[in-house]
Write a protein that holds these residues in place. Structure first.
Motif, mmCIF file in Angstrom:
data_model
loop_
_atom_site.group_PDB
_atom_site.id
_atom_site.type_symbol
_atom_site.label_atom_id
_atom_site.label_comp_id
_atom_site.label_asym_id
_atom_site.label_seq_id
_atom_site.Cartn_x
_atom_site.Cartn_y
_atom_site.Cartn_z
ATOM 1 N N SER A 31 0.848 -1.211 -0.163
ATOM 2 C CA SER A 31 0.105 -0.022 -0.088
ATOM 3 C C SER A 31 0.915 1.066 0.130
ATOM 4 C CB SER A 31 -1.085 -0.056 1.351
ATOM 5 O OG SER A 31 -1.737 1.176 1.261
ATOM 6 N N PHE A 32 1.908 1.386 1.074
ATOM 7 C CA PHE A 32 2.700 2.549 0.884
ATOM 8 C C PHE A 32 3.424 2.779 -0.510
ATOM 9 C CE2 PHE A 32 6.738 4.629 1.743
ATOM 10 C CZ PHE A 32 6.265 5.711 2.248
ATOM 11 N N VAL A 33 4.224 1.567 -0.803
ATOM 12 C CA VAL A 33 4.775 1.693 -2.158
ATOM 13 C C VAL A 33 4.230 2.173 -3.280
ATOM 14 C CG1 VAL A 33 6.429 0.446 -3.579
ATOM 15 C CG2 VAL A 33 6.677 0.323 -1.177
ATOM 16 N N ALA A 34 3.192 1.444 -3.620
ATOM 17 C CA ALA A 34 2.216 1.597 -4.777
ATOM 18 C C ALA A 34 1.571 3.121 -4.515
ATOM 19 C CB ALA A 34 0.990 0.754 -4.614
ATOM 20 N N ASN A 35 1.423 3.532 -3.251
ATOM 21 C CA ASN A 35 0.621 5.054 -3.170
ATOM 22 C C ASN A 35 1.781 6.090 -3.387
ATOM 23 O OD1 ASN A 35 -1.378 7.015 -2.340
ATOM 24 N ND2 ASN A 35 0.165 7.273 -0.593
ATOM 25 N N GLU A 36 3.241 5.868 -2.862
ATOM 26 C CA GLU A 36 4.171 6.875 -3.085
ATOM 27 C C GLU A 36 4.646 6.859 -4.516
ATOM 28 O OE1 GLU A 36 5.780 8.884 -1.348
ATOM 29 O OE2 GLU A 36 4.308 8.612 0.363
ATOM 30 N N LEU A 37 4.672 5.720 -5.296
ATOM 31 C CA LEU A 37 5.014 5.593 -6.649
ATOM 32 C C LEU A 37 4.075 6.336 -7.582
ATOM 33 C CD1 LEU A 37 6.520 2.269 -6.923
ATOM 34 C CD2 LEU A 37 7.672 4.331 -7.000
ATOM 35 N N ALA A 68 4.309 9.909 -9.633
ATOM 36 C CA ALA A 68 4.149 9.763 -11.062
ATOM 37 C C ALA A 68 3.451 10.917 -11.607
ATOM 38 C CB ALA A 68 3.921 8.386 -11.640
ATOM 39 N N MET A 69 2.170 11.289 -10.662
ATOM 40 C CA MET A 69 1.323 12.027 -11.044
ATOM 41 C C MET A 69 1.772 13.635 -10.584
ATOM 42 S SD MET A 69 -2.192 10.245 -9.401
ATOM 43 C CE MET A 69 -2.874 11.402 -8.644
ATOM 44 N N LYS A 70 2.519 13.633 -9.638
ATOM 45 C CA LYS A 70 2.938 15.095 -9.370
ATOM 46 C C LYS A 70 3.988 15.508 -10.161
ATOM 47 C CE LYS A 70 4.669 15.211 -5.048
ATOM 48 N NZ LYS A 70 5.221 15.514 -3.672
ATOM 49 N N PHE A 71 4.862 14.650 -10.637
ATOM 50 C CA PHE A 71 6.091 14.995 -11.690
ATOM 51 C C PHE A 71 5.899 14.938 -13.002
ATOM 52 C CE2 PHE A 71 8.118 14.320 -7.298
ATOM 53 C CZ PHE A 71 8.153 15.630 -6.886
ATOM 54 N N SER A 72 4.888 14.299 -13.438
ATOM 55 C CA SER A 72 4.710 13.756 -14.920
ATOM 56 C C SER A 72 4.595 15.198 -15.691
ATOM 57 C CB SER A 72 3.397 13.234 -15.013
ATOM 58 O OG SER A 72 3.193 12.555 -16.282
ATOM 59 N N PRO A 120 0.547 7.879 -21.325
ATOM 60 C CA PRO A 120 0.028 7.362 -19.860
ATOM 61 C C PRO A 120 0.853 7.264 -18.781
ATOM 62 C CG PRO A 120 -0.181 5.743 -21.372
ATOM 63 C CD PRO A 120 0.547 6.852 -22.152
ATOM 64 N N ILE A 121 0.523 7.481 -17.664
ATOM 65 C CA ILE A 121 1.189 7.014 -16.478
ATOM 66 C C ILE A 121 0.808 5.460 -16.278
ATOM 67 C CG2 ILE A 121 1.542 6.895 -14.063
ATOM 68 C CD1 ILE A 121 0.836 10.092 -13.803
ATOM 69 N N LYS A 122 1.831 4.645 -16.195
ATOM 70 C CA LYS A 122 1.767 3.169 -16.156
ATOM 71 C C LYS A 122 2.252 2.755 -14.830
ATOM 72 C CE LYS A 122 2.436 2.520 -21.198
ATOM 73 N NZ LYS A 122 3.156 1.813 -22.143
ATOM 74 N N ILE A 123 1.458 2.059 -14.347
ATOM 75 C CA ILE A 123 1.867 1.314 -13.061
ATOM 76 C C ILE A 123 1.744 -0.513 -13.112
ATOM 77 C CG2 ILE A 123 -0.183 1.564 -11.619
ATOM 78 C CD1 ILE A 123 1.460 1.644 -9.206
ATOM 79 N N GLN A 124 2.839 -1.101 -12.771
ATOM 80 C CA GLN A 124 2.799 -2.668 -12.824
ATOM 81 C C GLN A 124 3.084 -3.024 -11.441
ATOM 82 O OE1 GLN A 124 5.187 -2.880 -16.330
ATOM 83 N NE2 GLN A 124 3.425 -3.973 -17.347
ATOM 84 N N LEU A 125 2.487 -4.129 -11.135
ATOM 85 C CA LEU A 125 3.005 -4.884 -9.852
ATOM 86 C C LEU A 125 3.239 -6.489 -10.284
ATOM 87 C CD1 LEU A 125 3.426 -5.376 -6.714
ATOM 88 C CD2 LEU A 125 0.916 -5.693 -6.785
ATOM 89 N N THR A 178 6.237 10.289 -17.875
ATOM 90 C CA THR A 178 7.301 11.358 -18.713
ATOM 91 C C THR A 178 7.452 12.348 -17.798
ATOM 92 O OG1 THR A 178 5.263 12.721 -19.340
ATOM 93 C CG2 THR A 178 6.209 11.082 -20.891
ATOM 94 N N ILE A 179 8.700 12.909 -18.009
ATOM 95 C CA ILE A 179 9.071 14.256 -17.183
ATOM 96 C C ILE A 179 9.716 15.085 -18.217
ATOM 97 C CG2 ILE A 179 9.509 13.206 -14.858
ATOM 98 C CD1 ILE A 179 12.317 13.243 -15.546
#
Length: 126
Positions: free
Chosen positions: A8-14, A18-22, A29-34, A48-49
């Protein structure tokens, strides 16, 4: 319970990073995989940045990888108290509290030369 808290912590932070610095001008698109394997969890987040932010982010990564993460955490907490913020603690918390291994990959978008895709990898042993 401990694994659930770490995920929960890691996924939330990542995702938050990504949303803040994109780069808002990008259509990428922002992509997240686990990925769950026998003894570890791997998170991959791509966003992207802007090319103007790449150098400072890479400098931060270099400092993070070459410094004592506990000392860096304390320094950042002190800095946050002075500036009345709560930023800059996510990666340090992952390393210090969850013994996470971190990695990054930078790629330039061919069709949009002013933007770079950064993929952040976090691996947790379970």
């Amino acid at each position: 319970m401990e694994v659930k808290s770490a995920v929960s912590f890691v996924a939330n932070e990542l995702l938050e990073n990504a949303m803040k610095f994109s780069d808002e001008s990008s259509t990428y698109p922002i992509k997240i995989q686990l990925f769950l394997q026998h003894d570890n969890l791997s998170f991959f987040v791509a966003n992207t940045i802007n090319k103007d932010a790449v150098s400072s982010f890479q400098d931060y990564i270099q400092e993070l990888l070459s410094s004592d993460p506990q000392e860096m955490y304390i320094h950042q907490v002190e800095k946050n108290v002075e500036n009345d913020t709560e930023s800059g603690l996510g990666y340090l918390t992952m390393v210090n509290d969850y013994m996470a291994k971190l990695g990054w990959k930078f790629e330039t978008l061919e069709q949009e030369t002013s933007q770079t895709i950064v993929t952040t990898m976090v691996q947790l042993t379970i």
